[in-house]
Design an enzyme around this catalytic site. Structure first.
Site, mmCIF file in Angstrom:
data_model
loop_
_atom_site.group_PDB
_atom_site.id
_atom_site.type_symbol
_atom_site.label_atom_id
_atom_site.label_comp_id
_atom_site.label_asym_id
_atom_site.label_seq_id
_atom_site.Cartn_x
_atom_site.Cartn_y
_atom_site.Cartn_z
ATOM 1 N N MET A 18 -13.947 4.821 12.607
ATOM 2 C CA MET A 18 -13.743 5.176 11.195
ATOM 3 C C MET A 18 -13.010 6.514 11.116
ATOM 4 O O MET A 18 -13.314 7.425 11.877
ATOM 5 C CB MET A 18 -15.106 5.289 10.514
ATOM 6 N N ASN A 19 -12.028 6.609 10.189
ATOM 7 C CA ASN A 19 -11.581 7.953 9.813
ATOM 8 C C ASN A 19 -11.646 8.130 8.308
ATOM 9 O O ASN A 19 -12.709 7.861 7.735
ATOM 10 C CB ASN A 19 -10.284 8.402 10.500
ATOM 11 N N ASP A 20 -10.609 8.557 7.642
ATOM 12 C CA ASP A 20 -10.689 9.050 6.252
ATOM 13 C C ASP A 20 -11.505 8.191 5.274
ATOM 14 O O ASP A 20 -11.378 6.968 5.284
ATOM 15 C CB ASP A 20 -9.289 9.101 5.634
ATOM 16 N N GLN A 36 -10.937 4.293 6.412
ATOM 17 C CA GLN A 36 -10.037 3.871 7.480
ATOM 18 C C GLN A 36 -10.911 3.326 8.604
ATOM 19 O O GLN A 36 -11.818 4.016 9.094
ATOM 20 C CB GLN A 36 -9.199 5.060 7.963
ATOM 21 N N SER A 77 -4.579 5.212 4.241
ATOM 22 C CA SER A 77 -5.475 5.793 3.233
ATOM 23 C C SER A 77 -4.946 5.680 1.806
ATOM 24 O O SER A 77 -3.744 5.557 1.571
ATOM 25 C CB SER A 77 -5.724 7.265 3.550
ATOM 26 N N ARG A 155 2.544 9.064 2.306
ATOM 27 C CA ARG A 155 1.309 8.283 2.303
ATOM 28 C C ARG A 155 0.150 8.906 1.513
ATOM 29 O O ARG A 155 0.232 10.017 1.036
ATOM 30 C CB ARG A 155 0.863 8.035 3.741
ATOM 31 N N ASP A 156 -0.908 8.109 1.461
ATOM 32 C CA ASP A 156 -2.217 8.495 0.937
ATOM 33 C C ASP A 156 -2.212 8.721 -0.583
ATOM 34 O O ASP A 156 -2.579 9.794 -1.075
ATOM 35 C CB ASP A 156 -2.746 9.755 1.673
ATOM 36 N N GLU A 208 -1.366 15.578 4.251
ATOM 37 C CA GLU A 208 -1.990 14.263 4.152
ATOM 38 C C GLU A 208 -3.090 14.279 3.085
ATOM 39 O O GLU A 208 -3.585 15.341 2.700
ATOM 40 C CB GLU A 208 -2.632 13.870 5.496
HETATM 41 C C1 FRU Z 1 -5.370 11.243 7.985
HETATM 42 C C2 FRU Z 1 -4.421 10.057 8.192
HETATM 43 C C3 FRU Z 1 -3.788 9.635 6.888
HETATM 44 C C4 FRU Z 1 -3.426 8.215 7.156
HETATM 45 C C5 FRU Z 1 -4.612 7.757 7.964
HETATM 46 C C6 FRU Z 1 -4.304 6.697 8.975
HETATM 47 O O1 FRU Z 1 -6.438 11.274 8.853
HETATM 48 O O2 FRU Z 1 -3.463 10.387 9.160
HETATM 49 O O3 FRU Z 1 -2.696 10.436 6.502
HETATM 50 O O4 FRU Z 1 -3.267 7.475 5.974
HETATM 51 O O5 FRU Z 1 -5.115 8.898 8.616
HETATM 52 O O6 FRU Z 1 -5.475 6.207 9.555
#
Ligand code: FRU
Length: 493
Positions: A18-20, A36, A77, A155-156, A208
């Site tokens: 998992m990330n964001d 994520q 994201s 992005r994002d 980001e």
């Molecule tokens: C930040 C990031 C976002 C991107 C996502 C990809 O952690 O790099 O900018 O959308 O992670 O997993």
């Protein structure tokens, strides 16, 4: 099953990477938190949107992933909103539904003049929708609603309703700045302004995960707009960090009220990235609640957890306060945390003139106390018995200097180089201040003065039973209102 570093309170995926935090939205009595997610491995991979819901921001229930990568790309994201009046026309007449704005990411191969094949990363903004929040459909099969802009880092998207100008606004990061788009139907968007050149912190990587919201100033009948921006490397204490700007937003343009070179950080720890706030929290609640990925791109792939990688911070409520150095954003743990904890009956008295130690048999501990720092005295705050991390506080002319030290070697190069730290931050506060520490099997969140300043750090101890030891190197230890609490019952994360 108990895993060595699986937090009990903090949100983690049942398994996988998992990330964001993504698409944070309150809908029909549930907080939806997407993230994520790569279910098939413990490292970053083709990005899905994982999905959890909660009624209280503490207990989370995991669902099927909401968005999956396909020929339209990976799902990077983004954000979600409630389309209350079916402005998008994607829902049943008269019924609200959820819209999720995300970045679709493809990497087609292109052949250069000399015949070599290279990948050409393309990031575009796409839309998905759901009538009930549980089953999701990609709009136009994932085709972009905002097409690529030439910059590989685009992005994002974060979407908000801007009441005064009666339009939807999208903030998106593009290279090292933020772009602002407007729409009245949530499907067609046009670029209205940009912000970021020469403002705030920049490094080699892109900006980001932006967020934009209005916050009231505590104690005043005034508000300011806050623009939050993640910087993936080169933050104040190494690697990723989350900066913010305070100013005005008229629906088109963000105006920074501080000098462009002023750097403001939402948190002073190493593991605080990609902060996002919940949309559509009912007006009678009115809180600006955020969730944040509790990790750092410098070493996130190698953290020593077993079935999963990464957790989110304890959800926090943001506030604006006028401090010694001007207006700042603070963050306190959401009040729901108190219901999950119970006060320990044996709150200790200082054991001697200079030290107090609290050893718990439990793995979650919240410790708080009021501190008075005497002249030229250093106060130590150690967490865990084998001492993998500690803080030191010392009064200096501009306020209180906080030293944060963390140790840890895990046997792989990147993490062994970047995980340990020893840095100092001077906070503009008086010598009398309050500390609050939340420990949960692998993380330490330190809040100062009821959240005016915070330090969020992963910490991996040999034994995960929580403990705190506070001591001074000279004079006496002036601690008041010591409170210790631990987890009240079973939690689902
Ligand atoms: C930040 C990031 C976002 C991107 C996502 C990809 O952690 O790099 O900018 O959308 O992670 O997993």
């Amino acid at each position: 099953m108990s895993e060595q570093y699986r937090p009990l309170l903090h949100m983690t995926p049942n398994s996988g990477w998992m990330n964001d935090p993504n698409g944070l939205v309150f809908f029909n009595g549930d907080y939806h938190q997407f993230y994520q997610y790569y279910p098939n491995d413990m490292v970053w991979g083709p990005m899905h949107w994982g999905h959890k819901t909660s009624k209280d921001l503490i207990n989370w229930q995991e669902h099927e992933p909401a968005l999956l990568p396909d020929q339209s790309g990976m799902c990077f994201s983004g954000s979600a909103i409630v389309d209350w009046h079916n402005t998008s026309g994607l829902f049943e007449t008269g019924k609200p539904g959820l819209l999720a704005f995300y970045t679709s990411f493809i990497q087609p191969k292109v052949t250069l003049a000399d015949g070599t094949e290279v990948e050409n990363p393309i990031q575009q903004q796409s839309l998905a929708y759901s009538q009930d929040g549980m089953t999701w459909k990609k709009f136009a099969n994932g085709a972009p609603i905002i097409t690529a802009r030439g910059n590989p880092d685009f992005r994002d998207p974060k979407v908000i309703w801007h009441q005064p100008s009666q339009a939807w606004v999208m903030v998106v990061s593009c290279g090292q700045h933020i772009e602002f788009y407007r729409s009245t139907n949530l499907l067609d968007w046009h670029l209205v302004s940009e912000f970021g050149y020469r403002h705030g912190a920049h490094s080699k990587g892109p900006w980001e995960c932006p967020d934009l919201f209005e916050l009231p100033i505590e104690g005043l009948q005034e508000t300011r707009w806050v623009l939050v921006v993640g910087i993936g490397e080169g933050a104040h204490c190494g690697g990723a960090g989350t900066q913010y700007f305070i100013g005005d937003f008229d629906g088109e343009t963000f105006t920074n009220h501080n000098h462009p070179e002023t750097l403001l950080w939402l948190d002073f720890g190493r593991d605080y990235y990609a902060t996002q706030s919940f949309s559509d929290i009912p007006a009678e609640d009115g809180r600006r609640i955020v969730s944040t990925w509790m990790s750092n791109h410098q070493y996130s792939l190698e953290l020593p957890t077993q079935k999963f990688r990464s957790s989110m911070t304890m959800p926090r409520e943001l506030f604006l306060f006028e401090g010694k150095a001007g207006l700042r954003v603070g963050q306190r743990f959401v009040r729901e945390l108190n219901q999950a904890l119970s006060l320990d009956v044996q709150t200790p008295e200082p054991s001697d003139e200079q030290a107090i130690s609290i050893y718990s048999l439990k793995e979650v501990m919240k410790f708080s106390a009021d501190v008075t720092l005497q002249d030229s005295q250093t106060l130590h705050l150690n967490v865990y018995q084998d001492n993998p991390a500690y803080f030191e506080f010392i009064g200096v002319e501009q306020g209180v200097e906080v030293r944060s030290v963390r140790r840890g070697q895990f046997g792989t190069e990147r993490i062994d180089q970047h995980f340990p730290h020893d840095y100092r931050v001077t906070l503009p506060i008086e010598n009398e201040f309050q500390i609050e520490v939340l420990i949960d099997k692998g993380s330490v969140e330190l809040l100062i003065n009821a959240g005016q300043f915070s330090f969020t750090n992963l910490v991996y101890a040999k034994e995960t039973q929580a403990s705190v030891a506070v001591s001074v190197d000279s004079g006496s230890l002036a601690l008041r209102n010591v409170q210790v609490s631990s987890l009240a019952g079973e939690k689902t994360c």
